[in-house]
Design a protein around this motif. Sequence first.
Motif, PDB file in Angstrom:
ATOM      1  N   VAL A 286      30.953  20.161  14.035  1.00  6.66           N
ATOM      2  CA  VAL A 286      31.666  19.396  13.008  1.00  6.66           C
ATOM      3  C   VAL A 286      33.149  19.685  13.201  1.00  6.66           C
ATOM      4  O   VAL A 286      33.558  20.840  13.319  1.00  6.66           O
ATOM      5  CB  VAL A 286      31.214  19.799  11.586  1.00  6.66           C
ATOM      6  CG1 VAL A 286      32.050  19.089  10.533  1.00  6.66           C
ATOM      7  CG2 VAL A 286      29.734  19.502  11.392  1.00  6.66           C
ATOM      8  N   GLY A 287      33.958  18.630  13.242  1.00  7.28           N
ATOM      9  CA  GLY A 287      35.386  18.810  13.445  1.00  7.28           C
ATOM     10  C   GLY A 287      36.203  17.819  12.644  1.00  7.28           C
ATOM     11  O   GLY A 287      35.658  16.908  12.019  1.00  7.28           O
ATOM     12  N   THR A 288      37.512  18.000  12.699  1.00  7.05           N
ATOM     13  CA  THR A 288      38.418  17.134  11.934  1.00  7.05           C
ATOM     14  C   THR A 288      39.034  16.031  12.784  1.00  7.05           C
ATOM     15  O   THR A 288      39.667  15.137  12.258  1.00  7.05           O
ATOM     16  CB  THR A 288      39.546  17.984  11.318  1.00  7.05           C
ATOM     17  OG1 THR A 288      40.215  18.698  12.361  1.00  7.05           O
ATOM     18  CG2 THR A 288      38.992  18.949  10.287  1.00  7.05           C
ATOM     19  N   SER A 289      38.858  16.106  14.118  1.00 11.11           N
ATOM     20  CA  SER A 289      39.379  15.076  15.015  1.00 11.11           C
ATOM     21  C   SER A 289      38.505  15.037  16.267  1.00 11.11           C
ATOM     22  O   SER A 289      37.712  15.953  16.514  1.00 11.11           O
ATOM     23  CB  SER A 289      40.830  15.387  15.404  1.00 11.11           C
ATOM     24  OG  SER A 289      40.863  16.547  16.225  1.00 11.11           O
TER      25      SER A 289
ATOM     26  N   ASP B 247      39.253  18.025  18.375  1.00 10.72           N
ATOM     27  CA  ASP B 247      38.613  19.227  17.835  1.00 10.72           C
ATOM     28  C   ASP B 247      37.133  19.253  18.202  1.00 10.72           C
ATOM     29  O   ASP B 247      36.606  20.277  18.645  1.00 10.72           O
ATOM     30  CB  ASP B 247      38.799  19.261  16.315  1.00 10.72           C
ATOM     31  CG  ASP B 247      38.173  20.487  15.662  1.00 10.72           C
ATOM     32  OD1 ASP B 247      38.095  21.552  16.309  1.00 10.72           O
ATOM     33  OD2 ASP B 247      37.769  20.377  14.484  1.00 10.72           O
TER      34      ASP B 247
ATOM     35  N   MET C 265      30.998   9.874  11.395  1.00  9.74           N
ATOM     36  CA  MET C 265      31.875  10.313  10.298  1.00  9.74           C
ATOM     37  C   MET C 265      30.999  10.823   9.161  1.00  9.74           C
ATOM     38  O   MET C 265      29.944  10.256   8.886  1.00  9.74           O
ATOM     39  CB  MET C 265      32.741   9.157   9.793  1.00  9.74           C
ATOM     40  CG  MET C 265      33.763   8.659  10.794  1.00  9.74           C
ATOM     41  SD  MET C 265      34.950   9.908  11.336  1.00  9.74           S
ATOM     42  CE  MET C 265      35.821  10.271   9.830  1.00  9.74           C
TER      43      MET C 265
ATOM     44  N   GLU D 132      34.043  12.803   3.399  1.00 13.23           N
ATOM     45  CA  GLU D 132      34.836  13.910   3.952  1.00 13.23           C
ATOM     46  C   GLU D 132      35.711  13.398   5.090  1.00 13.23           C
ATOM     47  O   GLU D 132      35.421  12.380   5.693  1.00 13.23           O
ATOM     48  CB  GLU D 132      33.917  15.014   4.491  1.00 13.23           C
ATOM     49  CG  GLU D 132      33.068  15.696   3.441  1.00 13.23           C
ATOM     50  CD  GLU D 132      32.287  16.861   4.030  1.00 13.23           C
ATOM     51  OE1 GLU D 132      32.910  17.698   4.719  1.00 13.23           O
ATOM     52  OE2 GLU D 132      31.072  16.905   3.826  1.00 13.23           O
ATOM     53  N   ALA D 133      36.764  14.124   5.369  1.00 13.40           N
ATOM     54  CA  ALA D 133      37.641  13.781   6.493  1.00 13.40           C
ATOM     55  C   ALA D 133      37.203  14.572   7.724  1.00 13.40           C
ATOM     56  O   ALA D 133      38.016  15.177   8.415  1.00 13.40           O
ATOM     57  CB  ALA D 133      39.085  14.073   6.140  1.00 13.40           C
ATOM     58  N   LYS D 134      35.898  14.569   7.969  1.00 14.94           N
ATOM     59  CA  LYS D 134      35.333  15.309   9.108  1.00 14.94           C
ATOM     60  C   LYS D 134      34.337  14.425   9.848  1.00 14.94           C
ATOM     61  O   LYS D 134      33.845  13.441   9.307  1.00 14.94           O
ATOM     62  CB  LYS D 134      34.618  16.569   8.628  1.00 14.94           C
ATOM     63  CG  LYS D 134      35.526  17.616   8.038  1.00 14.94           C
ATOM     64  CD  LYS D 134      34.757  18.843   7.655  1.00 14.94           C
ATOM     65  CE  LYS D 134      35.700  19.895   7.050  1.00 14.94           C
ATOM     66  NZ  LYS D 134      34.985  21.098   6.656  1.00 14.94           N
TER      67      LYS D 134
ATOM     68  N   GLU E 150      30.922  14.618  12.768  1.00 17.66           N
ATOM     69  CA  GLU E 150      29.869  15.451  13.336  1.00 17.66           C
ATOM     70  C   GLU E 150      29.472  14.843  14.675  1.00 17.66           C
ATOM     71  O   GLU E 150      29.428  13.625  14.826  1.00 17.66           O
ATOM     72  CB  GLU E 150      28.679  15.448  12.373  1.00 17.66           C
ATOM     73  CG  GLU E 150      27.480  16.210  12.855  1.00 17.66           C
ATOM     74  CD  GLU E 150      26.340  16.106  11.854  1.00 17.66           C
ATOM     75  OE1 GLU E 150      25.841  17.166  11.451  1.00 17.66           O
ATOM     76  OE2 GLU E 150      25.964  14.977  11.486  1.00 17.66           O
TER      77      GLU E 150
END
Length: 91
Positions: free
Chosen positions: A17-20, A23, A45, A49-51, A53
Amino acid sequence: MLIALIRPVGSMTAEVVGTSLADVNAQLLAQREPGYVLASAPVRMLKGEAKMEATGTFWRVDGVEQIEAEDMAALEAKVPEGWRMLSVRRA
């Protein structure tokens, strides 16, 4: 005489799981074992959340060996369990 290149079959997966995307990619590459390459990593997405997977799938690409036989049937019989024939050429 036929000569074949063979290699062990192997795959593994990793969930991150990341933010970009950068990432997510960095996390996946950090989990890669030696001799494996990242073959696919579909990203989803996370709702609310702004994350994002991703499930990364890695394939084994090391351990290439050569085997020889007189004909294709004998060559196929020499491929060990858990190995894949990559190519065949005539000597």
